[in-house]
Design an enzyme around this catalytic site. Structure first.
Site, short mmCIF file in Angstrom:
data_model
loop_
_atom_site.label_atom_id
_atom_site.label_comp_id
_atom_site.label_asym_id
_atom_site.label_seq_id
_atom_site.Cartn_x
_atom_site.Cartn_y
_atom_site.Cartn_z
N SER A 94 0.82 -1.21 0.00
CA SER A 94 0.00 0.00 0.00
C SER A 94 0.85 1.26 0.00
CB SER A 94 -0.93 0.01 1.22
OG SER A 94 -0.17 0.11 2.41
N SER A 320 6.21 3.55 13.70
CA SER A 320 6.65 2.77 12.55
C SER A 320 6.86 3.57 11.27
CB SER A 320 5.68 1.62 12.28
OG SER A 320 4.38 2.12 12.04
#
Length: 334
Positions: A94, A320
């Site tokens: 993605s 992250s």
């Protein structure tokens, strides 16, 4: 050494182990030295007071490509033969793994073809193209990205580099937790976002080896609780493709390899809502002075909303990634 069913496919396939060890994470760290950034660990007295614990944020939003994904991608690509690098690689993602593979391929003199959803954030598709990758689009709600990636690998002779279901990817991602604990010393718990499970699997492999007894806590968006459900069922389960602002965690099922590791090493998984993720992004921007994407803020959201109980004294949190464009950032935060 056995052949992993989830390893690279295509003419460049090589035997890879079907398990990941702490030695694999250390080997990945040596391979990444001088290539990946050793990202900062951020402290905040305000955050400590709100959380009621000593919090250490591992800021992978400052990693190359703006996310932890570069660690695994480079570790995997750097092990391909010169012949395979010349033929190229293919990946599906993605956005963050897409950018990571594209940059790693460029760094190693190869070429990447990336299968990306039509609704991927524009900032991520633009960055992927900017690293020189060819982008192939698909509909994430009706298409099969794995099948499309395998088809391209077969037709063009490309090595398939999956986003999480590969030992070298997992070992590379584990270097984030390795660096964190090397800097902070022993932690009582580590909060990590969970999508496909690669970051958690690598982090848990490293953290539990370095700190026996550390609590590994995964965080998912409540619309995408596939890992939580899988742990309850004892095997990977599939849910409808999640509708969540955390596009990096919009996964329908955990990987078999990542789930096998996480089932053994995770202590728990907690859920956060999209609104709670937005609040964490706002807090990170206003009080910590860092930009996070929704997936990157989910573990912080779990801490801020009190989902971690009982609360341990010293906590590590992996931020992250920070790949969110200005327009999307403003749209999310209103």
């Amino acid at each position: 050494m056995t052949q992993s069913p989830t390893g690279p496919t295509g003419p460049g396939s090589t035997d890879v182990p079907d398990v990941v060890t702490f030695d694999d994470v250390r080997d990945a760290a040596r391979r990444l030295a001088g290539v990946a950034h050793r990202t900062p660990v951020l402290r905040s007295r305000t955050l400590d007071a709100l959380a009621g614990a000593e919090v250490h944020l591992k800021c992978e939003n400052f990693q190359r490509v703006g996310a932890f994904k570069f660690r695994g991608a480079y570790n995997a690509l750097s092990r391909l033969s010169p012949e395979q690098l010349a033929r190229g690689v293919v990946a599906y993602s993605s956005g963050n793994h897409a950018q990571a593979v594209a940059l790693a391929a460029r760094e190693l003199g190869s070429h990447a073809v990336i299968v990306m959803p039509e609704d991927s954030p524009k900032s991520k598709t633009d960055a992927t193209a900017g690293y020189g990758a060819e982008i192939v689009r698909y509909d994430r709600y009706t298409g099969d990205r794995v099948a499309l990636g395998r088809q391209l690998a077969e037709e063009r002779g490309l090595a398939l580099i999956p986003p999480y279901e590969h030992p070298h990817i997992i070992a590379g991602q584990g270097t984030a937790a390795l660096e964190l604990i090397e800097e902070t010393g022993p932690l009582d718990a580590l909060l990590t976002p969970v999508g496909g499970g690669g970051l958690m699997a690598g982090s848990a492999t490293a953290a539990t080896a370095l700190v026996p007894g550390i609590r590994m806590i995964g965080v998912e968006p409540d619309a995408g609780d596939d890992t939580l459900r899988s742990l309850a069922a004892g095997h990977p389960v599939t849910i409808p493709v999640p509708h969540t602002i955390a596009d990096g965690q919009a996964i329908a099922t955990p990987g078999e390899l990542t789930f096998a590791i996480n089932r053994r090493l995770l202590d728990s998984v907690v859920l956060v809502s999209d609104d709670e993720i937005r609040a964490a992004m706002k807090f990170a921007f206003e009080r910590l002075k860092i930009v996070t994407e929704p997936s990157g803020a989910s573990a912080l959201a779990a801490l801020l909303t009190g989902r971690v109980t009982p609360l341990p004294p010293r906590i590590g949190v992996i931020i992250s990634g920070g790949n969110v464009g200005l327009e999307r950032f403003l749209e999310l935060l209103g």
